[in-house]
Design a protein around this motif. Structure first.
Motif, PDB file in Angstrom:
ATOM      1  N   PRO A   1       0.823  -1.210   0.000  1.00 22.99           N
ATOM      2  CA  PRO A   1       0.000   0.000   0.000  1.00 22.99           C
ATOM      3  C   PRO A   1       0.861   1.267   0.000  1.00 22.99           C
ATOM      4  N   PRO A   2       0.216   2.414  -0.282  1.00 19.47           N
ATOM      5  CA  PRO A   2      -1.225   2.674  -0.273  1.00 19.47           C
ATOM      6  C   PRO A   2      -1.952   2.253  -1.559  1.00 19.47           C
ATOM      7  N   TYR A   3      -1.216   2.046  -2.672  1.00 23.06           N
ATOM      8  CA  TYR A   3      -1.875   1.617  -3.909  1.00 23.06           C
ATOM      9  C   TYR A   3      -2.112   0.114  -3.876  1.00 23.06           C
ATOM     10  N   THR A   4      -2.981  -0.355  -4.779  1.00 23.84           N
ATOM     11  CA  THR A   4      -3.224  -1.786  -4.900  1.00 23.84           C
ATOM     12  C   THR A   4      -2.842  -2.231  -6.304  1.00 23.84           C
ATOM     13  N   ASN A   5      -2.477  -3.477  -6.445  1.00 22.60           N
ATOM     14  CA  ASN A   5      -1.976  -3.988  -7.710  1.00 22.60           C
ATOM     15  C   ASN A   5      -3.104  -4.227  -8.719  1.00 22.60           C
ATOM     16  N   GLU A   6      -2.828  -3.905  -9.984  1.00 25.69           N
ATOM     17  CA  GLU A   6      -3.741  -4.177 -11.104  1.00 25.69           C
ATOM     18  C   GLU A   6      -5.142  -3.622 -10.860  1.00 25.69           C
ATOM     19  N   ALA A   7      -5.190  -2.328 -10.522  1.00 31.34           N
ATOM     20  CA  ALA A   7      -6.466  -1.652 -10.257  1.00 31.34           C
ATOM     21  C   ALA A   7      -6.672  -0.517 -11.238  1.00 31.34           C
ATOM     22  N   ASP A   8      -7.947  -0.152 -11.464  1.00 30.69           N
ATOM     23  CA  ASP A   8      -8.251   1.033 -12.257  1.00 30.69           C
ATOM     24  C   ASP A   8      -7.523   2.239 -11.668  1.00 30.69           C
ATOM     25  N   VAL A   9      -7.061   3.128 -12.544  1.00 28.43           N
ATOM     26  CA  VAL A   9      -6.449   4.372 -12.077  1.00 28.43           C
ATOM     27  C   VAL A   9      -7.509   5.465 -12.179  1.00 28.43           C
ATOM     28  N   LEU A  10      -7.975   5.949 -11.039  1.00 30.70           N
ATOM     29  CA  LEU A  10      -9.006   6.969 -11.015  1.00 30.70           C
ATOM     30  C   LEU A  10      -8.373   8.357 -11.181  1.00 30.70           C
ATOM     31  N   CYS A  11      -9.202   9.355 -11.391  1.00 32.91           N
ATOM     32  CA  CYS A  11      -8.717  10.720 -11.514  1.00 32.91           C
ATOM     33  C   CYS A  11      -9.866  11.676 -11.238  1.00 32.91           C
ATOM     34  N   VAL A  12      -9.503  12.917 -10.900  1.00 34.31           N
ATOM     35  CA  VAL A  12     -10.503  13.956 -10.646  1.00 34.31           C
ATOM     36  C   VAL A  12      -9.934  15.300 -11.088  1.00 34.31           C
ATOM     37  N   VAL A  13     -10.780  16.133 -11.643  1.00 30.56           N
ATOM     38  CA  VAL A  13     -10.395  17.493 -12.032  1.00 30.56           C
ATOM     39  C   VAL A  13     -10.959  18.457 -11.010  1.00 30.56           C
ATOM     40  N   CYS A  14     -10.094  19.273 -10.426  1.00 34.46           N
ATOM     41  CA  CYS A  14     -10.471  20.150  -9.323  1.00 34.46           C
ATOM     42  C   CYS A  14     -10.162  21.617  -9.658  1.00 34.46           C
ATOM     43  N   THR A  15     -10.946  22.512  -9.092  1.00 33.21           N
ATOM     44  CA  THR A  15     -10.693  23.946  -9.243  1.00 33.21           C
ATOM     45  C   THR A  15     -10.714  24.606  -7.872  1.00 33.21           C
ATOM     46  N   LYS A  16     -10.129  25.818  -7.845  1.00 32.24           N
ATOM     47  CA  LYS A  16     -10.073  26.564  -6.592  1.00 32.24           C
ATOM     48  C   LYS A  16     -10.042  28.049  -6.897  1.00 32.24           C
TER      49      LYS A  16
END
Length: 238
Positions: A223-238
């Protein structure tokens, strides 16, 4: 500090003048001068505040929403289009995906051999697709939209998360996609989790291709990542 002290002095003078028991009097030249100075100071102060407020209202940021023809609710649509880019097997050219508008202003016809702007397609199979996506999206062209979020000053795509950090506002989230590892290098793009096809046209024409990605634990800490998993993403503003 000087202006703060001046404000207190002038306010005191005006209060004394207008709270005087005698209601019928004429202001002396010096009294009137003080009142005029106070009015001028307050006008200047408020004008500065107004200017700062207007500057805030006129700021904003743009970002590309990959995989969708529209922007999130409450965000202005600059234009909608389709993804373009260099053919997946070309060694030269740009590595970034482009959001090409649906109403282009086309240049003159040319015959030289350097065609680099092709359409973009999803590349999916029953065993290689983001969670929740349909295999029917395979070989469909990828739409995109350019969005303008008002009153923001920064935009950030965070890989490996579906939520923004504290103090940031989420515009959309999805899956990180790019070219295949066996092809020439391509940018990473955050494709909306509810991605859609450009239209109903279907046919493998290749071009700038979008493949789903997965993690590989080696020198990537798990960890903290896990093997062979989808890679998520998010677009953020401030």
């Amino acid at each position: 500090m000087y202006f703060a002290n001046l404000t207190i002095v002038l306010a005191t003078v005006i209060l004394v003048v207008y709270s005087h028991e005698c209601k019928y009097y004429d202001l002396s030249d010096s009294d009137q001068s003080l009142v005029d100075m106070m009015k001028h100071y307050l006008h200047t102060l408020r004008k500065g505040e107004c200017s700062t407020k207007n500057k805030t209202l006129n700021t904003g940021v743009t970002y590309i929403r990959w995989g969708r023809k529209s922007c999130p609710k409450g965000v202005d649509l600059v234009y909608t289009g389709q993804v373009g880019g260099t053919y997946y097997s070309y060694r030269g050219g740009g590595v970034n995906y482009l959001c090409l508008p649906n109403d282009p202003e086309n240049g003159q016809h040319q015959s030289f051999d350097n065609d680099q702007i092709h359409g973009g397609e999803y590349q999916l199979t029953s065993t290689m697709k983001p969670s929740g996506w349909s295999e029917s999206m395979d070989n469909k062209e990828v739409p995109c939209s350019v969005c303008y979020q008002k009153q923001k000053s920064a935009v950030l795509m965070i890989p490996g998360r579906k939520t923004c950090f504290k103090g940031w506002n989420s515009e959309y989230n999805g899956y990180l996609m790019s070219g295949h590892k066996g092809h020439y290098k391509r940018d990473y793009a955050c494709v909306d989790k509810n991605a859609e096809p450009l239209d109903n046209k279907n046919g493998e024409e290749s071009g700038a291709l979008f493949y789903p990605l997965r993690t590989k634990c080696s020198n990537l800490r798990c960890p903290p990542y896990t093997n062979e998993a989808d890679v998520l993403c998010v677009v953020c503003t401030k």
